[in-house]
Scaffold this motif. Structure first.
Motif, PDB file in Angstrom:
ATOM      1  N   LEU A   1       0.808  -1.213   0.000  1.00  0.00           N
ATOM      2  CA  LEU A   1       0.000   0.000   0.000  1.00  0.00           C
ATOM      3  C   LEU A   1       0.845   1.269   0.000  1.00  0.00           C
ATOM      4  O   LEU A   1       0.308   2.375  -0.107  1.00  0.00           O
ATOM      5  N   SER A   2       2.161   1.135   0.150  1.00  0.00           N
ATOM      6  CA  SER A   2       3.043   2.303   0.180  1.00  0.00           C
ATOM      7  C   SER A   2       4.280   2.007  -0.651  1.00  0.00           C
ATOM      8  O   SER A   2       4.647   0.858  -0.874  1.00  0.00           O
ATOM      9  N   THR A   3       4.932   3.067  -1.108  1.00  0.00           N
ATOM     10  CA  THR A   3       6.124   2.886  -1.931  1.00  0.00           C
ATOM     11  C   THR A   3       7.277   2.319  -1.115  1.00  0.00           C
ATOM     12  O   THR A   3       7.981   1.421  -1.554  1.00  0.00           O
ATOM     13  N   HIS A   4       7.483   2.831   0.069  1.00  0.00           N
ATOM     14  CA  HIS A   4       8.515   2.319   0.965  1.00  0.00           C
ATOM     15  C   HIS A   4       8.253   2.868   2.356  1.00  0.00           C
ATOM     16  O   HIS A   4       7.454   3.783   2.540  1.00  0.00           O
ATOM     17  N   HIS A   5       8.906   2.304   3.349  1.00  0.00           N
ATOM     18  CA  HIS A   5       8.781   2.810   4.708  1.00  0.00           C
ATOM     19  C   HIS A   5      10.064   2.504   5.468  1.00  0.00           C
ATOM     20  O   HIS A   5      10.879   1.674   5.054  1.00  0.00           O
ATOM     21  N   THR A   6      10.246   3.209   6.559  1.00  0.00           N
ATOM     22  CA  THR A   6      11.465   3.067   7.349  1.00  0.00           C
ATOM     23  C   THR A   6      11.182   2.269   8.617  1.00  0.00           C
ATOM     24  O   THR A   6      10.065   2.259   9.138  1.00  0.00           O
ATOM     25  N   VAL A   7      12.205   1.586   9.097  1.00  0.00           N
ATOM     26  CA  VAL A   7      12.120   0.837  10.348  1.00  0.00           C
ATOM     27  C   VAL A   7      13.358   1.137  11.173  1.00  0.00           C
ATOM     28  O   VAL A   7      14.420   1.432  10.638  1.00  0.00           O
ATOM     29  N   THR A   8      13.209   1.055  12.474  1.00  0.00           N
ATOM     30  CA  THR A   8      14.343   1.244  13.366  1.00  0.00           C
ATOM     31  C   THR A   8      15.144  -0.047  13.465  1.00  0.00           C
ATOM     32  O   THR A   8      14.692  -1.116  13.053  1.00  0.00           O
ATOM     33  N   TRP A   9      16.338   0.053  14.045  1.00  0.00           N
ATOM     34  CA  TRP A   9      17.151  -1.140  14.229  1.00  0.00           C
ATOM     35  C   TRP A   9      16.467  -2.147  15.156  1.00  0.00           C
ATOM     36  O   TRP A   9      16.527  -3.351  14.943  1.00  0.00           O
ATOM     37  N   ALA A  10      15.825  -1.625  16.202  1.00  0.00           N
ATOM     38  CA  ALA A  10      15.160  -2.522  17.148  1.00  0.00           C
ATOM     39  C   ALA A  10      14.028  -3.288  16.467  1.00  0.00           C
ATOM     40  O   ALA A  10      13.864  -4.502  16.673  1.00  0.00           O
ATOM     41  N   ALA A  11      13.237  -2.583  15.638  1.00  0.00           N
ATOM     42  CA  ALA A  11      12.134  -3.243  14.932  1.00  0.00           C
ATOM     43  C   ALA A  11      12.664  -4.269  13.940  1.00  0.00           C
ATOM     44  O   ALA A  11      12.118  -5.365  13.795  1.00  0.00           O
ATOM     45  N   CYS A  12      13.755  -3.936  13.258  1.00  0.00           N
ATOM     46  CA  CYS A  12      14.347  -4.859  12.293  1.00  0.00           C
ATOM     47  C   CYS A  12      14.892  -6.105  12.993  1.00  0.00           C
ATOM     48  O   CYS A  12      14.694  -7.226  12.519  1.00  0.00           O
TER      49      CYS A  12
END
Length: 316
Positions: A87-98
Motif C-alpha cells: 500500500l506504500s512505496t517504501h517505509h522506514t524501520v528502526t534497528w530494534a524493529a528490524c
C-alpha cells in the motif's frame, strides 16, 4: 547490538514492492490478504477441532496443534508487514524493529522445522514400535519435546540475530525486501568480516534445515521398511495413510525453503527475489492446513462433524 551500528546507519528503508508495476499491486494485495486470512482461520479451525474432539487427543494431533500455533505466529509477524508494503512505496524501520522482526521470523521458522522432525519421529514410533508407543510418546514426553522445539527455535533465532547485528553497517540503508530479510540485510554490512559472517549464517540455516530433513528421511526409511513387512495391501495402505499429510507438508516446507537458501547464484532481480520469498513466507503456511485437512481422514471427519454440529442448531 553494537553502538557503531547506530552511528553509521540510524534507520533502514524497506523498499518492498515499490518496483513492481502499480496496477498489479491491488491484485497481489487481495490475493495475499485472502491467503493470510485463510491461513489464520484454517489453523485456528484445526486447533479448535483437536481441542473439542477427545478422540484427537493423541501425540500426533498435539504436535499438529503446536505446528499450527507456529504457523499462525510466523504469519502474523511477516504477512501484515508485506501487505502494508503493497500500500506504500517504501517505509522506514528502526534497528530494534528490524532485529525483532528477524528474531521472530527465524525463531518460528526453525521451530517449524523442529516440529516437523518430531512429527516424523512420532510416526516412526507409532509404526515401528507400536507396543511401546504410549510409553515413548506419553503426554509428559510430548510436552517436553514441544518445549524443546520452541526453546531450540528461540536459541537459533537469537544466535543468528546477534551474529548479524554485531556487524558494522555503513553506506546504503536501503533493503530491497518487504521485511528485514537476513541475506538482504547482510549486503549492507561493511568490513572484512562481512563475507565470512554471510557464509556462517547460510551454513547455520542450511545445517539446521538439512539436519532436520535428514532425521525425517531416516525415520521414513524405517517406516517404509516396516510397512513393506505388512502382509496385506489394505494394511499397508492404511498404515501409510497416517503419514501422507505429514510427508506432503515436509515436501512443501523444504521445497519452498530451498528456493530461499539453496537457489543457485545468478542474475536474479530484486523483484524476483521478493516474489521467491513469498513462496516460503505465504504459500507454505497457506498450504499446510489444506494438506492436513484434506489428507488426514480422521481430522477431516472431525472438522465436518464440528461444522455440522454448529449448523444444525442454527437451521433448527
Amino acid at each position: 547490538m553494537a553502538g557503531q551500528n547506530y552511528s553509521m546507519v540510524t534507520e533502514l528503508i524497506l523498499m518492498g514492492f515499490s518496483n513492481f508495476p502499480r496496477h498489479l499491486l491491488p491484485a497481489f494485495f487481495l490475493l495475499y490478504l485472502l491467503m493470510y486470512l485463510f491461513t489464520l482461520l484454517g489453523n485456528l479451525l484445526i486447533m479448535a477441532t483437536v481441542w473439542r474432539e477427545h478422540s484427537l487427543h493423541t501425540p500426533m494431533y498435539l504436535f499438529l496443534c503446536a505446528l499450527s500455533t507456529s504457523e499462525i505466529l510466523f504469519t502474523v509477524v511477516i504477512t501484515p508487514r508485506m501487505l502494508v508494503d503493497m500500500l506504500s512505496t517504501h517505509h522506514t524501520v528502526t534497528w530494534a524493529a528490524c532485529a525483532s522482526q528477524m528474531f521472530f521470523s527465524f525463531t518460528f521458522g526453525f521451530t517449524h522445522s523442529f516440529l516437523l522432525m518430531i512429527m516424523g519421529y512420532d510416526r516412526y514410533v507409532a509404526i515401528c514400535h507400536p507396543l511401546r508407543y504410549h510409553v515413548l510418546m506419553s503426554n509428559r514426553g510430548c510436552a517436553r519435546l514441544i518445549s524443546w522445539t520452541w526453546a531450540g527455535g528461540s536459541v537459533m533465532g537469537m544466535m543468528v540475530t546477534l551474529i548479524v547485528f554485531h556487524l558494522t553497517f555503513c553506506g546504503s540503508n536501503v533493503i530491497h525486501h518487504f521485511f528485514c530479510h537476513v541475506l538482504s540485510l547482510l549486503k549492507l554490512a561493511c568490513g572484512n568480516e562481512n563475507s565470512s559472517v554471510t557464509l556462517g549464517v547460510i551454513l547455520v540455516c542450511v545445517s539446521a534445515l538439512m539436519g532436520c530433513l535428514f532425521l525425517i528421511v531416516i525415520s521414513y526409511v524405517f517406516i517404509v521398511a516396516a510397512i513393506l513387512r505388512i502382509p496385506s495391501a489394505e494394511g499397508r495402505h492404511k498404515t501409510f495413510s497416517t503419514c501422507v499429510s505429514h510427508l506432503t507438508v515436509v515436501i512443501v516446507h523444504y521445497g519452498f525453503a530451498s528456493i530461499i537458501y539453496l537457489k543457485p547464484k545468478g542474475p536474479h532481480s530484486m523483484d524476483s527475489n521478493t516474489l521467491m520469498a513469498t513462496t516460503y513466507t505465504v504459500f507454505t503456511p497457506f498450504l499446510s492446513p489444506i494438506i492436513f485437512s484434506l489428507r488426514n481422514k480422521e481430522l477431516k471427519n472431525a472438522i465436518k462433524k464440528n461444522i455440522q454440529r454448529k449448523l444444525i442448531p442454527l437451521s433448527s
